[in-house]
Design a protein around this motif. Structure first.
Motif, PDB file in Angstrom:
ATOM      1  N   VAL A  38       3.260  12.756 -13.153  1.00  0.00           N
ATOM      2  CA  VAL A  38       2.151  12.092 -12.459  1.00  0.00           C
ATOM      3  C   VAL A  38       2.108  12.598 -11.025  1.00  0.00           C
ATOM      4  O   VAL A  38       3.099  13.130 -10.508  1.00  0.00           O
ATOM      5  CB  VAL A  38       2.290  10.552 -12.460  1.00  0.00           C
ATOM      6  CG1 VAL A  38       2.451  10.003 -13.867  1.00  0.00           C
ATOM      7  CG2 VAL A  38       3.462  10.093 -11.593  1.00  0.00           C
ATOM      8  N   LYS A  39       0.944  12.402 -10.400  1.00  0.00           N
ATOM      9  CA  LYS A  39       0.805  12.759  -8.988  1.00  0.00           C
ATOM     10  C   LYS A  39       1.292  11.576  -8.168  1.00  0.00           C
ATOM     11  O   LYS A  39       0.647  10.525  -8.169  1.00  0.00           O
ATOM     12  CB  LYS A  39      -0.649  13.110  -8.703  1.00  0.00           C
ATOM     13  CG  LYS A  39      -1.057  14.383  -9.414  1.00  0.00           C
ATOM     14  CD  LYS A  39      -2.527  14.709  -9.282  1.00  0.00           C
ATOM     15  CE  LYS A  39      -2.789  16.091  -9.874  1.00  0.00           C
ATOM     16  NZ  LYS A  39      -4.214  16.414  -9.947  1.00  0.00           N
ATOM     17  N   LEU A  85      -7.425   4.730  -6.180  1.00  0.00           N
ATOM     18  CA  LEU A  85      -6.486   5.066  -5.103  1.00  0.00           C
ATOM     19  C   LEU A  85      -7.019   6.182  -4.196  1.00  0.00           C
ATOM     20  O   LEU A  85      -6.917   6.061  -2.973  1.00  0.00           O
ATOM     21  CB  LEU A  85      -5.091   5.382  -5.663  1.00  0.00           C
ATOM     22  CG  LEU A  85      -4.364   4.151  -6.237  1.00  0.00           C
ATOM     23  CD1 LEU A  85      -3.016   4.545  -6.829  1.00  0.00           C
ATOM     24  CD2 LEU A  85      -4.167   3.062  -5.192  1.00  0.00           C
ATOM     25  N   ALA A 119       4.646   0.278  -5.997  1.00  0.00           N
ATOM     26  CA  ALA A 119       4.704  -0.990  -6.743  1.00  0.00           C
ATOM     27  C   ALA A 119       4.320  -0.808  -8.209  1.00  0.00           C
ATOM     28  O   ALA A 119       4.820  -1.513  -9.087  1.00  0.00           O
ATOM     29  CB  ALA A 119       3.794  -2.024  -6.094  1.00  0.00           C
ATOM     30  N   MET A 120       3.431   0.154  -8.492  1.00  0.00           N
ATOM     31  CA  MET A 120       3.032   0.403  -9.882  1.00  0.00           C
ATOM     32  C   MET A 120       4.174   1.053 -10.675  1.00  0.00           C
ATOM     33  O   MET A 120       4.179   1.004 -11.904  1.00  0.00           O
ATOM     34  CB  MET A 120       1.782   1.305  -9.939  1.00  0.00           C
ATOM     35  CG  MET A 120       0.517   0.645  -9.418  1.00  0.00           C
ATOM     36  SD  MET A 120      -0.815   1.839  -9.089  1.00  0.00           S
ATOM     37  CE  MET A 120      -1.469   2.107 -10.720  1.00  0.00           C
ATOM     38  N   TYR A 177      -0.669  -7.097  -3.616  1.00  0.00           N
ATOM     39  CA  TYR A 177      -0.570  -6.478  -4.946  1.00  0.00           C
ATOM     40  C   TYR A 177      -0.077  -7.500  -5.967  1.00  0.00           C
ATOM     41  O   TYR A 177       0.861  -8.246  -5.687  1.00  0.00           O
ATOM     42  CB  TYR A 177       0.407  -5.298  -4.874  1.00  0.00           C
ATOM     43  CG  TYR A 177       0.720  -4.667  -6.201  1.00  0.00           C
ATOM     44  CD1 TYR A 177      -0.127  -3.719  -6.768  1.00  0.00           C
ATOM     45  CD2 TYR A 177       1.875  -5.031  -6.908  1.00  0.00           C
ATOM     46  CE1 TYR A 177       0.169  -3.134  -7.994  1.00  0.00           C
ATOM     47  CE2 TYR A 177       2.173  -4.452  -8.135  1.00  0.00           C
ATOM     48  CZ  TYR A 177       1.315  -3.505  -8.671  1.00  0.00           C
ATOM     49  OH  TYR A 177       1.611  -2.942  -9.877  1.00  0.00           O
ATOM     50  N   CYS A 203       1.202  10.967  -5.217  1.00  0.00           N
ATOM     51  CA  CYS A 203       0.303  10.561  -4.133  1.00  0.00           C
ATOM     52  C   CYS A 203      -0.798   9.658  -4.656  1.00  0.00           C
ATOM     53  O   CYS A 203      -1.626   9.183  -3.897  1.00  0.00           O
ATOM     54  CB  CYS A 203      -0.326  11.783  -3.472  1.00  0.00           C
ATOM     55  SG  CYS A 203      -1.581  12.564  -4.503  1.00  0.00           S
ATOM     56  N   THR A 204      -0.862   9.462  -5.979  1.00  0.00           N
ATOM     57  CA  THR A 204      -1.964   8.694  -6.556  1.00  0.00           C
ATOM     58  C   THR A 204      -1.423   7.611  -7.477  1.00  0.00           C
ATOM     59  O   THR A 204      -1.981   7.314  -8.531  1.00  0.00           O
ATOM     60  CB  THR A 204      -2.964   9.645  -7.274  1.00  0.00           C
ATOM     61  OG1 THR A 204      -3.228  10.756  -6.403  1.00  0.00           O
ATOM     62  CG2 THR A 204      -4.293   8.978  -7.578  1.00  0.00           C
ATOM     63  N   ILE A 205      -0.297   7.046  -7.077  1.00  0.00           N
ATOM     64  CA  ILE A 205       0.264   5.884  -7.762  1.00  0.00           C
ATOM     65  C   ILE A 205       1.020   5.098  -6.685  1.00  0.00           C
ATOM     66  O   ILE A 205       1.689   5.699  -5.824  1.00  0.00           O
ATOM     67  CB  ILE A 205       1.182   6.303  -8.943  1.00  0.00           C
ATOM     68  CG1 ILE A 205       1.947   5.107  -9.496  1.00  0.00           C
ATOM     69  CG2 ILE A 205       2.143   7.410  -8.584  1.00  0.00           C
ATOM     70  CD1 ILE A 205       2.765   5.430 -10.760  1.00  0.00           C
ATOM     71  N   LEU A 206       0.849   3.796  -6.693  1.00  0.00           N
ATOM     72  CA  LEU A 206       1.572   2.973  -5.719  1.00  0.00           C
ATOM     73  C   LEU A 206       3.033   2.879  -6.139  1.00  0.00           C
ATOM     74  O   LEU A 206       3.341   2.844  -7.344  1.00  0.00           O
ATOM     75  CB  LEU A 206       0.974   1.564  -5.671  1.00  0.00           C
ATOM     76  CG  LEU A 206      -0.480   1.456  -5.227  1.00  0.00           C
ATOM     77  CD1 LEU A 206      -0.987   0.027  -5.447  1.00  0.00           C
ATOM     78  CD2 LEU A 206      -0.627   1.864  -3.762  1.00  0.00           C
ATOM     79  N   GLN A 231      -1.828  15.525 -15.246  1.00  0.00           N
ATOM     80  CA  GLN A 231      -1.298  14.380 -14.509  1.00  0.00           C
ATOM     81  C   GLN A 231      -2.329  13.260 -14.399  1.00  0.00           C
ATOM     82  O   GLN A 231      -1.989  12.074 -14.472  1.00  0.00           O
ATOM     83  CB  GLN A 231      -0.827  14.819 -13.113  1.00  0.00           C
ATOM     84  CG  GLN A 231       0.442  15.672 -13.139  1.00  0.00           C
ATOM     85  CD  GLN A 231       0.213  17.070 -13.704  1.00  0.00           C
ATOM     86  OE1 GLN A 231      -0.818  17.679 -13.444  1.00  0.00           O
ATOM     87  NE2 GLN A 231       1.150  17.578 -14.474  1.00  0.00           N
ATOM     88  N   ARG A 281       0.819  -1.229   0.000  1.00  0.00           N
ATOM     89  CA  ARG A 281       0.000   0.000   0.000  1.00  0.00           C
ATOM     90  C   ARG A 281       0.847   1.271   0.000  1.00  0.00           C
ATOM     91  O   ARG A 281       0.312   2.375   0.082  1.00  0.00           O
ATOM     92  CB  ARG A 281      -0.952   0.002   1.194  1.00  0.00           C
ATOM     93  CG  ARG A 281      -0.247  -0.024   2.530  1.00  0.00           C
ATOM     94  CD  ARG A 281      -1.240   0.039   3.674  1.00  0.00           C
ATOM     95  NE  ARG A 281      -0.597  -0.361   4.938  1.00  0.00           N
ATOM     96  CZ  ARG A 281      -1.198  -0.285   6.113  1.00  0.00           C
ATOM     97  NH1 ARG A 281      -2.440   0.156   6.203  1.00  0.00           N
ATOM     98  NH2 ARG A 281      -0.564  -0.666   7.205  1.00  0.00           N
ATOM     99  N   PHE A 308      -3.342  -4.421   1.620  1.00  0.00           N
ATOM    100  CA  PHE A 308      -3.816  -5.347   0.577  1.00  0.00           C
ATOM    101  C   PHE A 308      -2.604  -6.034  -0.036  1.00  0.00           C
ATOM    102  O   PHE A 308      -1.458  -5.607   0.175  1.00  0.00           O
ATOM    103  CB  PHE A 308      -4.613  -4.593  -0.503  1.00  0.00           C
ATOM    104  CG  PHE A 308      -3.934  -3.372  -1.027  1.00  0.00           C
ATOM    105  CD1 PHE A 308      -2.868  -3.466  -1.927  1.00  0.00           C
ATOM    106  CD2 PHE A 308      -4.355  -2.098  -0.641  1.00  0.00           C
ATOM    107  CE1 PHE A 308      -2.236  -2.336  -2.411  1.00  0.00           C
ATOM    108  CE2 PHE A 308      -3.716  -0.952  -1.118  1.00  0.00           C
ATOM    109  CZ  PHE A 308      -2.653  -1.067  -2.010  1.00  0.00           C
ATOM    110  N   ASP A 320      -3.274  -5.325 -10.732  1.00  0.00           N
ATOM    111  CA  ASP A 320      -2.911  -4.212 -11.604  1.00  0.00           C
ATOM    112  C   ASP A 320      -2.985  -4.656 -13.070  1.00  0.00           C
ATOM    113  O   ASP A 320      -2.278  -5.577 -13.479  1.00  0.00           O
ATOM    114  CB  ASP A 320      -1.485  -3.769 -11.233  1.00  0.00           C
ATOM    115  CG  ASP A 320      -1.032  -2.528 -11.985  1.00  0.00           C
ATOM    116  OD1 ASP A 320      -1.731  -2.118 -12.930  1.00  0.00           O
ATOM    117  OD2 ASP A 320       0.029  -1.984 -11.620  1.00  0.00           O
ATOM    118  N   LEU A 325       2.506   4.428  -1.136  1.00  0.00           N
ATOM    119  CA  LEU A 325       2.374   5.311  -2.292  1.00  0.00           C
ATOM    120  C   LEU A 325       3.761   5.721  -2.769  1.00  0.00           C
ATOM    121  O   LEU A 325       4.714   5.746  -1.979  1.00  0.00           O
ATOM    122  CB  LEU A 325       1.583   6.561  -1.907  1.00  0.00           C
ATOM    123  CG  LEU A 325       0.125   6.312  -1.509  1.00  0.00           C
ATOM    124  CD1 LEU A 325      -0.454   7.547  -0.823  1.00  0.00           C
ATOM    125  CD2 LEU A 325      -0.703   5.951  -2.737  1.00  0.00           C
TER     126      LEU A 325
END
Ligand SMILES: Cc1cc2nc3c(=O)[nH]c(=O)nc-3n(C[C@H](O)[C@H](O)[C@H](O)COP(=O)(O)OP(=O)(O)OC[C@H]3O[C@@H](n4cnc5c(N)ncnc54)[C@H](O)[C@@H]3O)c2cc1C
Ligand code: FES
Ligand code: FES
Lengths: 154, 264
Positions: free
Chosen positions: A57-58, B35, A65-66, B6, A60-63, B102, A20, B4, B50, A22
């Motif tokens: 990108v923001k 998110l 892990a992503m 992933y 705060c709105t992407i993990l 963004q 989880r 969670f 994902d 970010l």
């Protein structure tokens, strides 16, 4: 835990983190790169903008892990030693910041927009910066700085 | 956020299997809706799967009669696609007006359609242009897809793979954005398609809908004047802190006229 590896400002980093986590937490809390700010919890302010594989990108709105395997650039990665990036210099020259809280995100968004759009009009700059909120400046000098920065980046 | 697990599968089959094996799994694409929801602790999935690593969800294809967009295609890619801009300019314009730069760099068409937020942009394109939604199980016509507020025809575990838009004779999209969030307060996609005139209104009501009275009027004469006097019932409109139902009902008429003009 999940293992996350990425290249941040040219350096390869690898950490075991909770899934989880970010990206912004990864940068600030795990790597100590506190230049990237957090200004909201609704994904609206843009203080946290970084580049992931060349796109803003923001964070705060992407993990984290992503972003595994990605190239990440933060505000700390723009300057070349003691020489500021032309966009940072343009912000300073044009008095485009007051408290400076929004500035890292503003500059990361601005650099991305100029990379895609080397000669942005005032209208384009205002549209492209819709995701970055500034509580101090009234935006006018930010727009001027981005125009000057765009010229200086050539 | 709650904890969670992933996962990042590389095929649709693997994604379905992971979801089936999870106690309460959820797909994540761009994460620009999910998110923020998780950060507010409004949902607590056991597993996030994902979809970003699945190649077959990516890409734009334009052939003679249609534009096909992979579910994982980001808004910014659609907005900047010269092919889309040439085939359906209103669609490229719509994508370029979603959120901010963004959000457009992360958010996907599949995520937007699966979510079906009443204030989202893409639902108006799908319904107004009479698109077809292709999933890993079947194809769904636009008229059968949108079921209500945040509700769609998708079944549990069904994955949107791509969306096919027939190229219209002409189309125009205009939205009145909420000045803070850029989400739609009222929007209209007006299109002259092979199957007739279609007017899809988003933002205004709990779910995107076709304005049949406007469609009939535009079929007689495709002009902004043809919409004069057509009323929208405020009782069917959303009423919230952003706008009253009466104001939204009024905006439907104004925005639809602008969309007709944008269609040219
Ligand atoms: C500040 C801000 C402003 C925004 N403004 C706008 C706006 O003006 N207009 C607008 O339309 N939207 C707006 N959005 C939302 C944005 O467009 C999202 O990208 C979009 O709603 C969801 O796409 P996503 O890929 O991020 O999906 P996610 O958040 O990853 O997922 C959303 C939902 O869709 C499901 N899902 C994702 N992909 C699939 C698939 N292929 N098949 C089945 N289910 C799937 C997920 O399980 C989840 O339930 C905004 C968002 C933010 C943060
Ligand atoms: S912290 Fe506000 S958008 Fe990321
Ligand atoms: S300079 Fe203070 S928020 Fe922008």
């Amino acid at each position: 835990m999940t293992q996350v590896s990425m290249t941040v400002n040219g350096k390869t980093v690898s950490r075991d983190v909770e899934p989880r986590t970010l990206l912004v937490q990864f940068l600030r809390e795990h790597l100590g790169l506190t230049g990237t700010h957090v200004g909201c919890d609704t994904s609206q302010c843009g203080a946290c903008v970084v580049h992931v594989d060349g796109r803003s990108v923001k964070s705060c709105t992407i993990l984290a892990a992503m972003a595994n395997g990605s190239q990440v650039t933060t505000i700390e990665g723009l300057a070349n030693g003691d020489t500021l990036h032309p966009m940072q210099e343009a912000f300073r020259d044009n008095h485009a910041l007051q408290c400076g809280f929004c500035t890292p995100g503003m500059i990361m968004s601005a650099v991305d927009l100029v990379n895609r759009n080397p000669n942005p009009s005032e209208e384009t700059i205002r549209h492209e910066l819709e995701g970055n909120i500034c509580r101090c400046t009234g935006y006018h000098n930010i727009v001027k700085a981005v125009q000057a920065g765009a010229q200086a980046m050539k | 956020m709650y904890e969670f697990n992933y996962h990042r599968p590389t095929s649709l089959a693997e994604a379905s299997k992971l979801l089936a094996g999870a106690a309460d799994g959820k797909f994540v694409a761009g994460g620009q809706t999910l998110l923020p929801t998780l950060k507010q602790r409004l949902a607590a999935p056991s597993d996030l799967i994902d979809l970003g690593g699945i190649a077959e969800l990516q890409g734009i294809k334009v052939d003679g009669g249609s534009v096909s967009i992979g579910a994982g295609t980001r808004h910014g890619v659609v907005a900047k696609s010269a092919e889309v801009a040439k085939a359906i300019p209103a669609l490229a314009k719509l994508a370029g007006g979603i959120g901010d730069a963004q959000v457009r760099n992360m958010g996907t068409i599949g995520g937007s359609l699966a979510n079906n937020d009443p204030a989202a942009d893409y639902p108006a394109a799908v319904l107004g242009l009479n698109a077809t939604i292709h999933t890993n199980k079947r194809t769904i016509a636009a008229d059968d897809y949108f079921k209500g507020m945040f509700e769609t025809a998708l079944e549990d575990g069904e994955i949107i793979v791509k969306v096919t838009f027939p190229i219209p004779k002409r189309a125009g999209y205009v939205k009145f954005p909420n000045p803070a969030s850029r989400y739609v307060m009222v929007g209209a996609m007006v299109a002259e398609t092979a199957s007739g005139i279609r007017v899809a209104i988003n933002g205004a009501a709990p779910c995107v809908f076709r304005h049949k009275e406007m469609e009939a009027a535009l079929a007689k004469s495709f002009s902004a004047d043809a919409l004069k006097g057509i009323k929208t019932d405020p009782k069917t409109m959303n009423n919230d802190i952003h706008a009253s139902a009466e104001y939204r009902a009024h905006l439907v008429g104004v925005i639809a006229k602008r969309a007709v003009l944008a269609a040219g």
